[in-house]
Structures are given as C-alpha cells and as structure tokens.
Design a protein around this motif. Structure first.
Motif, PDB file in Angstrom:
ATOM      1  N   ILE A   1       0.444   4.641  -7.894  1.00 27.21           N
ATOM      2  CA  ILE A   1       0.359   3.299  -7.320  1.00 27.21           C
ATOM      3  C   ILE A   1       0.815   3.363  -5.864  1.00 27.21           C
ATOM      4  CG2 ILE A   1       1.293   0.952  -7.447  1.00 27.21           C
ATOM      5  CD1 ILE A   1       1.413   1.329 -10.474  1.00 27.21           C
ATOM      6  N   PRO A   2       0.005   2.896  -4.928  1.00 25.42           N
ATOM      7  CA  PRO A   2       0.311   3.051  -3.508  1.00 25.42           C
ATOM      8  C   PRO A   2       1.698   2.593  -3.088  1.00 25.42           C
ATOM      9  CG  PRO A   2      -1.928   2.307  -3.757  1.00 25.42           C
ATOM     10  CD  PRO A   2      -1.313   2.270  -5.134  1.00 25.42           C
ATOM     11  N   SER A   3       2.148   1.438  -3.563  1.00 22.99           N
ATOM     12  CA  SER A   3       3.439   0.908  -3.126  1.00 22.99           C
ATOM     13  C   SER A   3       4.611   1.560  -3.831  1.00 22.99           C
ATOM     14  CB  SER A   3       3.493  -0.601  -3.395  1.00 22.99           C
ATOM     15  OG  SER A   3       3.527  -0.836  -4.795  1.00 22.99           O
TER      16      SER A   3
ATOM     17  N   GLY B   1       0.736  -1.227   0.000  1.00 21.43           N
ATOM     18  CA  GLY B   1       0.000   0.000   0.000  1.00 21.43           C
ATOM     19  C   GLY B   1       0.773   1.289   0.000  1.00 21.43           C
ATOM     20  N   THR B   2       0.277   2.436   0.012  1.00 24.94           N
ATOM     21  CA  THR B   2       0.490   3.846   0.417  1.00 24.94           C
ATOM     22  C   THR B   2       0.198   4.874  -0.643  1.00 24.94           C
ATOM     23  OG1 THR B   2       2.157   5.392   1.059  1.00 24.94           O
ATOM     24  CG2 THR B   2       2.813   3.189   1.002  1.00 24.94           C
ATOM     25  N   SER B   3       0.766   6.020  -0.802  1.00 20.44           N
ATOM     26  CA  SER B   3       0.152   7.166  -1.458  1.00 20.44           C
ATOM     27  C   SER B   3       0.071   7.152  -2.967  1.00 20.44           C
ATOM     28  CB  SER B   3       0.891   8.412  -1.036  1.00 20.44           C
ATOM     29  OG  SER B   3       2.131   8.423  -1.662  1.00 20.44           O
ATOM     30  N   ALA B   4      -0.491   8.204  -3.550  1.00 16.94           N
ATOM     31  CA  ALA B   4      -0.687   8.277  -4.983  1.00 16.94           C
ATOM     32  C   ALA B   4      -0.912   9.713  -5.399  1.00 16.94           C
ATOM     33  CB  ALA B   4      -1.876   7.420  -5.377  1.00 16.94           C
ATOM     34  N   SER B   5      -0.970   9.944  -6.702  1.00 14.92           N
ATOM     35  CA  SER B   5      -1.168  11.310  -7.179  1.00 14.92           C
ATOM     36  C   SER B   5      -1.845  11.333  -8.527  1.00 14.92           C
ATOM     37  CB  SER B   5       0.183  12.034  -7.289  1.00 14.92           C
ATOM     38  OG  SER B   5       1.005  11.401  -8.231  1.00 14.92           O
TER      39      SER B   5
ATOM     40  N   GLY C   1       0.444  -2.375   3.730  1.00 17.48           N
ATOM     41  CA  GLY C   1       1.649  -1.582   3.943  1.00 17.48           C
ATOM     42  C   GLY C   1       2.609  -1.796   2.805  1.00 17.48           C
ATOM     43  N   ASN C   2       3.742  -1.098   2.825  1.00 20.27           N
ATOM     44  CA  ASN C   2       4.729  -1.290   1.773  1.00 20.27           C
ATOM     45  C   ASN C   2       5.239  -2.724   1.788  1.00 20.27           C
ATOM     46  OD1 ASN C   2       4.564   1.613   2.123  1.00 20.27           O
ATOM     47  ND2 ASN C   2       6.271   1.664   0.692  1.00 20.27           N
ATOM     48  N   PHE C   3       5.630  -3.197   0.637  1.00 20.42           N
ATOM     49  CA  PHE C   3       6.082  -4.575   0.548  1.00 20.42           C
ATOM     50  C   PHE C   3       7.079  -4.712  -0.583  1.00 20.42           C
ATOM     51  CE2 PHE C   3       2.889  -4.119  -2.587  1.00 20.42           C
ATOM     52  CZ  PHE C   3       3.226  -4.972  -3.616  1.00 20.42           C
ATOM     53  N   GLY C   4       7.694  -5.878  -0.636  1.00 16.53           N
ATOM     54  CA  GLY C   4       8.639  -6.200  -1.689  1.00 16.53           C
ATOM     55  C   GLY C   4       9.090  -7.623  -1.483  1.00 16.53           C
ATOM     56  N   THR C   5       9.807  -8.160  -2.423  1.00 16.03           N
ATOM     57  CA  THR C   5      10.310  -9.520  -2.308  1.00 16.03           C
ATOM     58  C   THR C   5      11.812  -9.469  -2.100  1.00 16.03           C
ATOM     59  OG1 THR C   5       8.590 -10.323  -3.780  1.00 16.03           O
ATOM     60  CG2 THR C   5      10.486 -11.747  -3.455  1.00 16.03           C
TER      61      THR C   5
END
Length: 500
Positions: A336-338, A74-78, A423-427
């Motif tokens: 895109i949120p992430s 997740g998180t912000s965008a514009s 929340g933010n994520f990644g691999t």
C-alpha cells in the motif's frame, strides 16, 4: 494516533459481496497435494448445536446528510512470493505438502478518478453506535452493525440515506456487540455474535441460534450450497448453519490458526484467513481443507473476498499489503503506497478492489486490476473506518465507527470532488499535539512524509507535511527523512526533505 483495537472481535470486518478487481492469473502454481475426504459438515470430528430465541421489530428514525472533502496520499509498494501448501480433511487434519509457484507483480501508486463522499450521521441515542460490519441487504437497504454495547443492535438505511432504522429488540446484549454481517439465501441478513449466530428479517424480527460449544464466531458468508458459513477464531474451527438454524462445525488441522474472515470463492469453495497461522485456507462444502502460506511472515491476514477474475483477494494488516491468491494457491502481494494498515475489503462496481484504512490514515484505498493503488482520505477526521461494501446503487458504503456515521462513496468512475492523494498523509490528533521539533510529531505514523512541527503560531503544534509547512529542526536528527538524505539547515531551522 489511535489504531483499531486488536481484540478478536475487531479482526473480522463484514463484507457485502465478492471482489471485482480483475487481474491475470500467474502461470503455474498448482499445489501437488492429495487427501481423502473424510466427512462433510456433519461428518467426522464435527459438532452440532441448535436452539433459538426471540423476535422483535425496530424503530424508524431520521438521518442527516453531509458532503465530501479533500484528499492526499501515496508512495511505494512491494510484491512477494512463497511456496508450499497442505491439504487435509477437517476431521483429521492430515494431508500432503506441495509446491506453489508465485509470480511477483509490480506495485505502484496511481492517480484515481475524483470521487464523492456523502456521510450520514447515525441518530442519537445511542451516543456511540460504533458502526462496524456493513453489507447490502437482500431488501435493497444498507445494513450495518452497532458494535457498541449500548445497545447491541443492527441498523439499516435506504440508499438515499433516509429512513435510518435501529433494531435492538431481540438482539442479545453481549460485551462486544455483533461482529460480522452478510446477506443470506433466504432474504434475511445473518450476523455473528459471541456464542452464536443471528438472523434478522427486513422487518427487524430476530432469531438467534447457539453454535456448538457456544463458540465465539467471526466472519460469515453465504456458501454455494445455500448455507451460511462462519469462522470460530478462538476455537480454530469453521462452521455452517442452515437457513433453518441447524449449526455444525469442523476443526482446522491446527486449531490455533485463528480463522478470521471467510468468503465464498468462484470455485464453489469457502476461503478464509488464518491470522495466527499466517495462511489462507480453502474448504470444500464436503469439508476438505487446503492451506496456503502467505509470503510475508506475520502479515496478519484479515479480510477476504472473491473476485470475478476467478481469484481471491485479502488484506494483510501488519504487512500493509493487499494480496490475491489464485484457486491453485499462487499468492501475489501489493504494498500500500501510504503504508496504511488495511482492514476490510470489498468489490467496487467499477471493477476494482476497495479497502479501508483506519487509524491515522483515515482513508479508503482502491486497487486496480494491475495492482495500482489510489487512496482517498475520508472527509471526517478520526473515523476509525471499519467495514466496506458495494451497494445496489452501484456505490460503495463504509462504516465510520468512531464518527458514528455511514458513508457513501459515489462517482467511482470520476466526476467527484475528492481527488486521490499524491503524497503521504494522515489525520492529526484533535486537539493538535504540542512539539518543539519534527520528530516530536508521530501522529500519521510515517517515518518520512508524516507530521512536522509547525512554528507558525505562538505555540508550536504538529501538522501534516502535506500542508506545505516547512517544519522545524535544530540538528539533522530532528528530521524525519534522514534515510532519504534529509539534513537540517541550522540557519533556517528547516529540514531539506520533509516528504517522499
């Protein structure tokens, strides 16, 4: 963290159908531009090509199935806006400018329904099929491209994951493999390749056609006129090929524009992305071209598809946006949120736009009609997910390039076992990256909310901040989230903030 190769062949994901994210069109936004029509597909400035070779059938092989895993994101965008449009003919590139009014729309992270991933491993050999482009074929199967060179091939499987077939015989070997694939008007699938176009029957019989000047081809789509239309990224031209295999093409006003993907719009025109020019192009079947600038500079527009709401949707890879453009040229961007870089885009049977997020994010995203975005990490790590398409089974299908798998996404309306991320994520890399402090960990690509350095084991390694590991710091500069006010507690060696 590994990201998608940026060679031109990887810039063109294959899309299976038109987008299904319905949104209200912004008011106004009509470009005041006029131009004379100077030629159609074979008219002024167009070139022709022809010739074909070979036919063959493939071999049926088995497949395996897997199930889902967990998620987080997740998180912000514009949103952004821009003005200006130019219209001209393909033959001359001439035209006049106009003004486009763009409405900015709010971007937001939303909790989506729980979905289900099922993954089907491709048979071996080949050891690395690298499935890329993917589409729903006219025969009811899911078709995909082997974008590895050993061998250059197409594949297909039933919607239950069975009877996976590989068709290589008759597919000319190239140094990058086939590029994009979509169903044609004749009951076959059509694909692009270096210096040509291919047509494959459900039996696996292949016919390949040369294109004018042996140009390298990119995206491909069935047009409203019953022909297949394609891009020539390097030559800066748009081409069409009849079901009989007669190919013609037309230059863009700027032949360095870098046309990448292409789709058929609900207005009967062809719409395409221009990666270098940072524009969206529209071409009538008669060859009239209008180009619209994208609000965000250097956004690298990549995949494009059409929505039943009467608008066109596309991805902005470098700007990390999903965007829409109305038939009148009004552009709205959704962050895109992430912060992932979107690759391919396709409609979902649920009425939303779905897109892939390769690289460290290793996820698929979902865009609601109001621009709200949900993201779902893929169960298998480091897949370098590529194409996405809607299947005849009302599910979504993805090509997991580096994992050599085809994935099916079901329960789009809920009831699955994978929740959308919060929340933010990644691999993380495999094997885990060694570290001494949080800022040594850059695998997920996030300035805040990415990886932290875990000192829970004898050898400190990077882990995702969503794992609830406190991480490690000695001074505030060791913390990722200093822009959000994070400080380091020297006594506990913990940053006060490790994620948004």
């Amino acid at each position: 963290m590994k990201h998608c190769p940026l060679r031109w062949a990887r810039l063109v994901p294959a899309l299976g159908a038109s987008v299904a994210c319905a949104v209200s069109s912004p008011p106004g936004g009509s470009p005041q531009s006029t131009s004379a029509n100077t030629g159609g597909a074979a008219g002024g400035g167009a070139a022709t090509g022809g010739g074909n070779s070979g036919s063959a059938t493939g071999t049926e092989v088995g497949s395996t199935s897997g199930a889902a895993a967990m998620a987080t994101t997740g998180t912000s965008a514009s949103a952004g806006s821009a003005t200006g449009a130019t219209t001209g003919s393909a033959a001359t590139g001439s035209g006049t400018g106009g003004t486009v009014q763009v409405m900015s729309a709010p971007a937001k992270r939303v909790m989506g329904p729980a979905i289900t991933f099922t993954e089907f491993a491709l048979p071996r050999p080949p050891p690395n099929s690298a499935p890329g482009g993917i589409c729903a074929g006219p025969d009811g199967r899911i078709w995909f491209l082997h974008q590895d060179t050993g061998p250059s091939a197409l594949g297909a499987l039933n919607i239950d994951g069975s009877s996976m077939a590989q068709y290589a015989q008759g597919v000319q070997q190239t140094n990058i493999g086939p590029i994009a694939i979509n169903p044609g008007p004749d009951g076959n699938v059509w694909y692009t390749k270096q210096q040509g176009i291919g047509r494959m029957q459900p039996s696996g019989a292949v016919t390949e056609f040369r294109v004018p000047r042996l140009a390298d081809t990119g995206g491909i789509i069935k047009g409203s006129d019953g022909n297949m239309w394609f891009t020539e990224p390097i030559a800066g031209r748009i081409g069409k090929i009849t079901p009989a295999g007669q190919a013609t093409d037309m230059p863009l006003p700027d032949t360095s524009a870098g046309p990448s993907d292409i789709t058929a719009g609900p207005d009967g025109n062809l719409w395409f992305t221009e990666t270098t020019a940072n524009k969206i192009g529209r071409m009538t079947p008669a060859g009239m071209i209008t180009e619209y600038p994208i609000p965000t500079l250097a956004s690298l527009p990549r995949a494009i598809t059409a929505g039943p709401d009467g608008n066109i949707w596309f991805t902005e890879h470098d700007a990390r946006n999903i965007a829409r453009i109305t038939p009148m040229g009004a552009v709205t961007e959704f962050g895109i949120p992430s912060g992932a870089r979107p690759y391919a885009i396709a409609p979902g049977p649920d009425g939303n736009v779905w897109f892939t997020e390769p690289g460290g994010f290793n996820a698929v995203g979902r865009c609601q009609p109001d621009g709200g975005i949900s993201e779902y990490p893929i169960p298998t790590p480091n897949t370098e997910v590529s194409g996405i398409t809607a299947g005849p089974d009302k599910n979504l299908w993805i090509a997991e390039r580096d994992a050599d798998k085809i994935g099916r996404i079901s329960n789009l309306m809920g009831g699955g076992n994978v929740q959308s991320a919060t929340g933010n994520f990644g691999t993380p890399l495999t094997p885990k990256t060694m570290c001494t402090k949080d800022t040594d960990c850059i695998n997920s690509g996030q300035a805040c909310g990415g990886d932290v350095c875990s000192h829970q084991a004898a050898s400190p390694t990077c882990v995702l901040s969503i794992s609830a590991d406190p991480g490690y710091c000695t001074v505030t500069a060791d913390c990722w989230c200093t822009a959000e006010g994070a400080t380091c507690n020297a006594a506990t060696h913990r940053c006060s903030i490790v994620s948004h």
